[in-house]
Scaffold this motif. Structure first.
Motif: not given
Ligand SMILES: CC(C)(COP(=O)(O)OP(=O)(O)OC[C@H]1O[C@@H](n2cnc3c(N)ncnc32)[C@H](O)[C@@H]1OP(=O)(O)O)[C@@H](O)C(=O)NCCC(=O)NCCS
Length: 181
Positions: A54-56, A82-85, A111, A113, A115, A121
């Motif tokens: 879960t990203a958001s 999206g690409r990875t989301s 949102t 993502v 893995k 991603n």
């Molecule tokens: C969220 C996460 C995957 C982002 O990955 P990243 O490599 O830092 O960031 P990137 O900029 O390459 O983003 C990857 C994709 O996520 C999306 N994304 C990243 N942060 C986001 C957010 N806060 N809200 C929405 N989308 C988001 C980006 O737009 C991108 O989308 P796309 O590939 O479809 O264009 C990473 O920060 C992560 O693994 N966070 C922890 C998630 C987690 O553990 N969740 C459970 C919490 S207990």
């Protein structure tokens, strides 16, 4: 590669037990959030064929309380890719078993993502938009992302202009006692 949203739609129904209630006999919001996260995960993983994180979450308004003994149904569908989301649209409804009354409890957008096995991603299949509703949902996700971008830059600490907000804050339930300028 493109896929239909209907092929990854998920629906679950769960009985609300006393163990999940708060002191006034209503179900804890945290329990519902947990179920929402699980179903968003199931839907996103089904679409992408990868484990997802879960990203958001945008956003959760609890519109009606849920009572112990009600049946809660959660439905999830991919709204945007999206690409990875992926944006997963969720709808939560509760039903009173005896009266059959159904309440809309919340709608929310997670949102997720995808893995790969190394935690990197990974690209997800795109959506086949096969109805006016699916195009509306996809377009609304893009609009919501644009709104989030505008909102987050306006309140960046480097760009925030405090003076522009003081009059508004003075109308609120807070008082300003600045120790530093
Ligand atoms: C969220 C996460 C995957 C982002 O990955 P990243 O490599 O830092 O960031 P990137 O900029 O390459 O983003 C990857 C994709 O996520 C999306 N994304 C990243 N942060 C986001 C957010 N806060 N809200 C929405 N989308 C988001 C980006 O737009 C991108 O989308 P796309 O590939 O479809 O264009 C990473 O920060 C992560 O693994 N966070 C922890 C998630 C987690 O553990 N969740 C459970 C919490 S207990």
């Amino acid at each position: 590669m493109f896929k239909h949203a209907k092929d990854s739609q998920v629906s679950i129904t769960e009985l609300m037990l006393p163990a999940h209630s708060n002191f006034s006999g209503k179900i804890h919001g945290g329990h519902i959030l947990n179920l929402m996260d699980q179903i968003a995960f199931a839907c996103a993983s089904k679409h992408s064929r990868h484990y997802c994180v879960t990203a958001s979450v945008n956003k959760v308004d609890f519109l009606n309380p849920i009572e112990v003994g009600e049946l809660v149904t959660l439905k999830a569908s991919v709204n945007y890719t999206g690409r990875t989301s992926m944006v997963i649209g969720l709808r939560v409804e509760s039903q009173n078993i005896q009266t059959g009354e159904i309440k809309h409890c919340n709608s929310s957008y997670f949102t997720m993502v995808a893995k790969d096995e190394n935690g990197k991603n990974v690209k997800v299949p795109g959506l086949i938009l096969d109805s006016k509703q699916s195009i509306r949902r996809f377009a609304r996700s893009i609009a919501r992302q644009e709104q989030t971008r505008t909102r987050s830059t306006r309140f960046n600490s480097s760009e925030f202009k405090m003076e522009e907000h003081l009059d508004l804050i003075k109308t609120q339930n807070a008082t300003i006692e600045l120790f530093e300028s």
